[in-house]
Design a protein around this motif. Sequence first.
Motif, mmCIF file in Angstrom:
data_model
loop_
_atom_site.group_PDB
_atom_site.id
_atom_site.type_symbol
_atom_site.label_atom_id
_atom_site.label_comp_id
_atom_site.label_asym_id
_atom_site.label_seq_id
_atom_site.Cartn_x
_atom_site.Cartn_y
_atom_site.Cartn_z
ATOM 1 N N LYS A 137 60.416 37.557 50.002
ATOM 2 C CA LYS A 137 59.646 36.776 49.026
ATOM 3 C C LYS A 137 58.181 36.674 49.439
ATOM 4 O O LYS A 137 57.279 36.793 48.611
ATOM 5 C CB LYS A 137 60.253 35.381 48.889
ATOM 6 N N GLU A 138 57.936 36.465 50.715
ATOM 7 C CA GLU A 138 56.557 36.380 51.211
ATOM 8 C C GLU A 138 55.843 37.724 51.076
ATOM 9 O O GLU A 138 54.649 37.760 50.760
ATOM 10 C CB GLU A 138 56.556 35.923 52.664
ATOM 11 N N CYS A 139 56.555 38.826 51.280
ATOM 12 C CA CYS A 139 55.954 40.151 51.113
ATOM 13 C C CYS A 139 55.549 40.389 49.665
ATOM 14 O O CYS A 139 54.473 40.916 49.395
ATOM 15 C CB CYS A 139 56.924 41.243 51.551
ATOM 16 N N LYS A 140 56.394 39.973 48.749
ATOM 17 C CA LYS A 140 56.062 40.124 47.329
ATOM 18 C C LYS A 140 54.858 39.274 46.962
ATOM 19 O O LYS A 140 53.997 39.702 46.193
ATOM 20 C CB LYS A 140 57.255 39.749 46.462
ATOM 21 N N GLU A 141 54.785 38.082 47.517
ATOM 22 C CA GLU A 141 53.650 37.204 47.243
ATOM 23 C C GLU A 141 52.360 37.779 47.823
ATOM 24 O O GLU A 141 51.314 37.765 47.171
ATOM 25 C CB GLU A 141 53.909 35.809 47.823
ATOM 26 N N LEU A 142 52.436 38.293 49.028
ATOM 27 C CA LEU A 142 51.263 38.922 49.644
ATOM 28 C C LEU A 142 50.817 40.139 48.832
ATOM 29 O O LEU A 142 49.622 40.333 48.603
ATOM 30 C CB LEU A 142 51.560 39.319 51.088
ATOM 31 N N ASP A 143 51.756 40.935 48.386
ATOM 32 C CA ASP A 143 51.462 42.077 47.534
ATOM 33 C C ASP A 143 50.724 41.628 46.276
ATOM 34 O O ASP A 143 49.699 42.207 45.908
ATOM 35 C CB ASP A 143 52.763 42.790 47.168
ATOM 36 N N TYR A 144 51.213 40.597 45.642
ATOM 37 C CA TYR A 144 50.599 40.073 44.421
ATOM 38 C C TYR A 144 49.180 39.568 44.683
ATOM 39 O O TYR A 144 48.255 39.897 43.948
ATOM 40 C CB TYR A 144 51.463 38.947 43.853
ATOM 41 N N ARG A 170 42.650 48.350 52.872
ATOM 42 C CA ARG A 170 43.380 48.818 54.061
ATOM 43 C C ARG A 170 44.592 47.931 54.352
ATOM 44 O O ARG A 170 45.639 48.422 54.770
ATOM 45 C CB ARG A 170 42.453 48.875 55.267
ATOM 46 N N MET A 171 44.445 46.632 54.115
ATOM 47 C CA MET A 171 45.590 45.725 54.288
ATOM 48 C C MET A 171 46.697 46.083 53.294
ATOM 49 O O MET A 171 47.872 46.166 53.658
ATOM 50 C CB MET A 171 45.162 44.272 54.083
ATOM 51 N N TYR A 172 46.307 46.288 52.044
ATOM 52 C CA TYR A 172 47.270 46.611 50.998
ATOM 53 C C TYR A 172 47.928 47.971 51.264
ATOM 54 O O TYR A 172 49.120 48.156 51.012
ATOM 55 C CB TYR A 172 46.572 46.599 49.643
ATOM 56 N N ALA A 173 47.162 48.906 51.799
ATOM 57 C CA ALA A 173 47.669 50.258 52.046
ATOM 58 C C ALA A 173 48.760 50.294 53.106
ATOM 59 O O ALA A 173 49.528 51.253 53.165
ATOM 60 C CB ALA A 173 46.521 51.166 52.464
ATOM 61 N N ARG A 174 48.868 49.275 53.916
ATOM 62 C CA ARG A 174 49.883 49.260 54.977
ATOM 63 C C ARG A 174 51.301 49.157 54.442
ATOM 64 O O ARG A 174 52.241 49.584 55.106
ATOM 65 C CB ARG A 174 49.625 48.126 55.950
ATOM 66 N N PHE A 175 51.471 48.584 53.255
ATOM 67 C CA PHE A 175 52.834 48.429 52.745
ATOM 68 C C PHE A 175 53.015 48.834 51.287
ATOM 69 O O PHE A 175 54.131 48.821 50.779
ATOM 70 C CB PHE A 175 53.341 47.000 52.950
ATOM 71 N N ALA A 176 51.957 49.220 50.612
ATOM 72 C CA ALA A 176 52.059 49.590 49.200
ATOM 73 C C ALA A 176 52.531 51.036 49.053
ATOM 74 O O ALA A 176 52.145 51.898 49.838
ATOM 75 C CB ALA A 176 50.712 49.426 48.513
ATOM 76 N N PRO A 177 53.348 51.300 48.044
ATOM 77 C CA PRO A 177 53.730 52.695 47.775
ATOM 78 C C PRO A 177 52.517 53.487 47.293
ATOM 79 O O PRO A 177 51.583 52.927 46.710
ATOM 80 C CB PRO A 177 54.785 52.585 46.671
ATOM 81 N N SER A 178 52.519 54.784 47.540
ATOM 82 C CA SER A 178 51.349 55.602 47.211
ATOM 83 C C SER A 178 51.027 55.573 45.726
ATOM 84 O O SER A 178 49.852 55.656 45.337
ATOM 85 C CB SER A 178 51.545 57.033 47.686
ATOM 86 N N LEU A 201 47.069 40.325 47.124
ATOM 87 C CA LEU A 201 46.155 41.411 47.460
ATOM 88 C C LEU A 201 45.795 42.238 46.226
ATOM 89 O O LEU A 201 44.634 42.604 46.038
ATOM 90 C CB LEU A 201 46.743 42.304 48.550
ATOM 91 N N ARG A 202 46.782 42.514 45.357
ATOM 92 C CA ARG A 202 46.487 43.268 44.137
ATOM 93 C C ARG A 202 45.518 42.509 43.236
ATOM 94 O O ARG A 202 44.588 43.093 42.677
ATOM 95 C CB ARG A 202 47.766 43.579 43.362
ATOM 96 N N LYS A 203 45.727 41.221 43.091
ATOM 97 C CA LYS A 203 44.835 40.426 42.244
ATOM 98 C C LYS A 203 43.429 40.362 42.836
ATOM 99 O O LYS A 203 42.440 40.421 42.118
ATOM 100 C CB LYS A 203 45.389 39.008 42.033
ATOM 101 N N GLU A 204 43.337 40.282 44.133
ATOM 102 C CA GLU A 204 42.026 40.261 44.784
ATOM 103 C C GLU A 204 41.316 41.605 44.597
ATOM 104 O O GLU A 204 40.120 41.651 44.318
ATOM 105 C CB GLU A 204 42.188 39.926 46.272
ATOM 106 N N LEU A 205 42.046 42.702 44.744
ATOM 107 C CA LEU A 205 41.461 44.023 44.523
ATOM 108 C C LEU A 205 40.992 44.169 43.073
ATOM 109 O O LEU A 205 39.902 44.700 42.820
ATOM 110 C CB LEU A 205 42.473 45.123 44.870
#
Length: 76
Positions: free
Chosen positions: A9-16, A51-59, A18-22
């Motif tokens: 759940k925390e990974c999904k929140e972090l993903d969200y 770079r933070m987002y690239a560590r766990f985001a799919p290509s 970071l995407r919104k910030e980008l």
Amino acid sequence: MLGMLFSEKECKELDYVLRKELDEMLLDMSDHRLDQDIRHAIANRYKTIFRMYARFAPSKELSKYARRARFPQVKQ
């Protein structure tokens, strides 16, 4: 280097987050009303967040945020 453990759940929140910030930074960098120095500062921050987002985001997701394809690089 600092390591952290996140739940799913925390990974999904972090993903969200970071995407919104980008997304927000891409919008700001395309606004030519902003001063060049401000856009340069945003571009530097964008690199870090990307770079933070690239560590766990799919290509496939990562390609949406590749700057060269969407906006020209801010000249230094």
